[in-house]
Design an enzyme around this catalytic site. Structure first.
Site, short mmCIF file in Angstrom:
data_model
loop_
_atom_site.label_atom_id
_atom_site.label_comp_id
_atom_site.label_asym_id
_atom_site.label_seq_id
_atom_site.Cartn_x
_atom_site.Cartn_y
_atom_site.Cartn_z
N GLU A 220 0.82 -1.22 0.00
CA GLU A 220 0.00 0.00 0.00
C GLU A 220 0.85 1.27 0.00
O GLU A 220 0.33 2.36 0.17
CB GLU A 220 -0.94 0.00 1.22
N ASP A 248 14.56 -1.02 3.08
CA ASP A 248 15.88 -0.41 3.04
C ASP A 248 16.07 0.41 1.77
O ASP A 248 16.70 1.47 1.79
CB ASP A 248 16.96 -1.50 3.12
#
Length: 305
Positions: A220, A248
């Site tokens: 999302e 990351d």
């Protein structure tokens, strides 16, 4: 230069088997080993984008030396502070039939007080040359809960903004130090605030001291509560692949945007696109450049308030 900190670095070992069956012996089809840890992954992505970066953190023993060697082979600069304890390993077993991955995570070495003081001195020297510092991942045993708070304050004293990507007590202890950005995922956000609504939870972290909050919501996209407003960035499509390292990659994009002073909508669009490109790549710390370029102009960024 963007300096990343990985206090609990690892050597990531990946085994690929045809099928993973409980209580059975397996013939490994392929083995890979490379330096890991969240900050290391951020630096790998930044290096792949052609940006100057430096890996800092703690590394010890033969495993720590293996981490250093692998980073040198990858061309990623490092200044890892040596410790006596053995750097941890993570072992991932990939079932090639289903694509599922089973991961075993070692806790990491116990860090001695004098080693922590030595690292702080090394960090101060590196932060003097940094435009942004990124503090990522768990704390190894032996470090105080306010370890990241200490590093945020050290960076701020040099006029360097700090991005923090951690969870639990380490996150909560660092908020009052004023990180420029914290990047929890949805679960970490709810755990830190006891608030199920992501926007209200992110606002609570800002109230506690973070200048901005960018929460990863998986497929999302990102929710960002910032001084410039509250934004939602949605990917234009969902990609199948390996989600490990996607967060990351988002941090790498956010660090790049912060260093360059990029406006929040463009910063978030780049983070969502780069995160999706990391899902399309086989290993954490990698990304698919073609996917990144294809998606970065089509991310839907909405101003919520």
């Amino acid at each position: 230069m963007i300096v990343t900190v990985t206090l609990n670095a690892a050597l990531d070992i990946t085994h690929r088997v045809e099928r993973l069956r409980p209580h059975a012996a397996h013939r490994v089809r392929d083995v890979g080993a490379r330096a890991g840890g969240k900050g290391v992954n951020v630096s790998r992505v930044l290096h792949g984008l052609g940006l100057p970066t430096l890996v800092t953190g703690l590394a010890g023993g033969p495993t720590g030396e293996a981490v250093r060697r692998e980073l040198r082979r990858a061309g990623v600069p490092e200044h890892l502070t040596p410790i006596c304890g053995e750097t941890r390993r993570t072992v991932a077993v990939v079932d090639e039939h289903t694509g599922d991955t089973t991961t075993l995570l070692e806790p990491g070495p116990v860090v001695r007080p004098e080693e922590w003081r030595r690292f702080q001195a090394d960090f101060d020297a590196c932060a003097d040359r940094a435009t942004v510092v990124v503090l990522s991942g768990s704390l190894p045993p032996g470090l105080p809960e306010d370890a990241y708070a200490t590093l945020v304050r050290a960076a701020r004293a040099r006029g360097v903004p700090a991005i923090l990507d951690t969870s639990g007590p380490a996150l909560l202890a660092a908020l009052a130090a004023g990180p420029a950005l914290v990047k929890p995922n949805a679960d970490e956000l709810a755990e830190a605030t006891d608030e199920p609504d992501p926007q209200r939870a992110a606002e609570a972290l800002r109230t506690a001291g973070a200048e901005a909050v960018a929460a990863s919501l998986g497929p999302e996209g990102l929710l960002a509560v910032t001084p410039a407003g509250t934004w939602r960035a949605l990917p234009p499509e969902r990609l199948r692949g390996n989600p490990t390292g996607a967060g990351d990659a988002a941090v790498a994009a956010l660090a790049r945007g912060l260093a360059a002073g990029v406006p929040w909508p463009r910063r978030l669009a780049d983070a969502v696109a780069l995160s999706a490109a990391a899902v399309a790549a086989p290993l954490a710390g990698s990304f698919d450049p073609a996917v990144h370029q294809r998606l970065r102009g089509s991310v839907d960024v909405q101003l919520l308030s």
